[in-house]
Motif scaffolding. Structure first.
Motif, PDB file in Angstrom:
ATOM      1  N   ASN A   1     -62.819   2.549 -74.205  1.00  0.00           N
ATOM      2  CA  ASN A   1     -62.791   3.397 -73.303  1.00  0.00           C
ATOM      3  C   ASN A   1     -64.167   2.730 -72.474  1.00  0.00           C
TER       4      ASN A   1
ATOM      5  N   ASP B   1     -63.801   4.603 -69.497  1.00  0.00           N
ATOM      6  CA  ASP B   1     -64.226   5.542 -68.783  1.00  0.00           C
ATOM      7  C   ASP B   1     -65.980   6.780 -69.463  1.00  0.00           C
TER       8      ASP B   1
ATOM      9  N   GLN C   1     -67.144   5.962 -66.104  1.00  0.00           N
ATOM     10  CA  GLN C   1     -66.341   6.903 -64.653  1.00  0.00           C
ATOM     11  C   GLN C   1     -67.607   8.239 -65.393  1.00  0.00           C
ATOM     12  N   LYS C   2     -67.937   8.509 -65.951  1.00  0.00           N
ATOM     13  CA  LYS C   2     -68.600   9.590 -66.823  1.00  0.00           C
ATOM     14  C   LYS C   2     -70.144   9.771 -65.782  1.00  0.00           C
TER      15      LYS C   2
END
Length: 120
Positions: free
Chosen positions: A48, A51, A54-55
């Motif tokens: 991940n 991900d 991206q946060k």
């Protein structure tokens, strides 16, 4: 080559104190929008990885709106690999290098410093 400022945070890069550090550093750049490169290598061993970053990208865009951060993601998850941890194509080294060289602000945060050192 120009020199810049290096900030080392042990953690808390998305806390209120971390935001103050990002704000201080971006203010020193002196241009808006700020071109931000998020180097995902330290967490590249995790499926991940993108991900997670991206946060962080969303956090920077929301928390530092006055600098209008233009976020680019530099996967570079694994040395000498055409695929990242999620089996997506990774940028070529030339693409990754270009994104880093064009950035006003480079962030490389959560993950393993040992993994990052081996793969960078």
């Amino acid at each position: 080559m120009t020199s810049g400022t290096l900030a080392l945070l042990g953690s808390g890069e998305t806390s209120s104190q971390g935001r103050k550090i990002h704000d201080y550093l971006m203010a020193r750049i002196g241009t808006v929008p700020v071109r931000v490169a998020l180097l995902e290598t330290p967490v590249g061993f995790q499926p991940n990885a993108h991900d997670v970053y991206q946060k962080i990208g969303a956090y920077l865009e929301k928390s530092l709106q006055n600098y209008r951060p233009q976020v680019e993601y530099v996967a570079a998850h694994r040395k000498e690999s055409a695929l990242d941890a999620a089996n997506r194509p990774s940028p070529s080294s030339a693409d990754a290098e270009g994104l880093l060289l064009e950035a006003d602000y480079i962030f490389s945060g959560p993950g393993s410093p040992t993994y990052a050192a081996r793969n960078l």
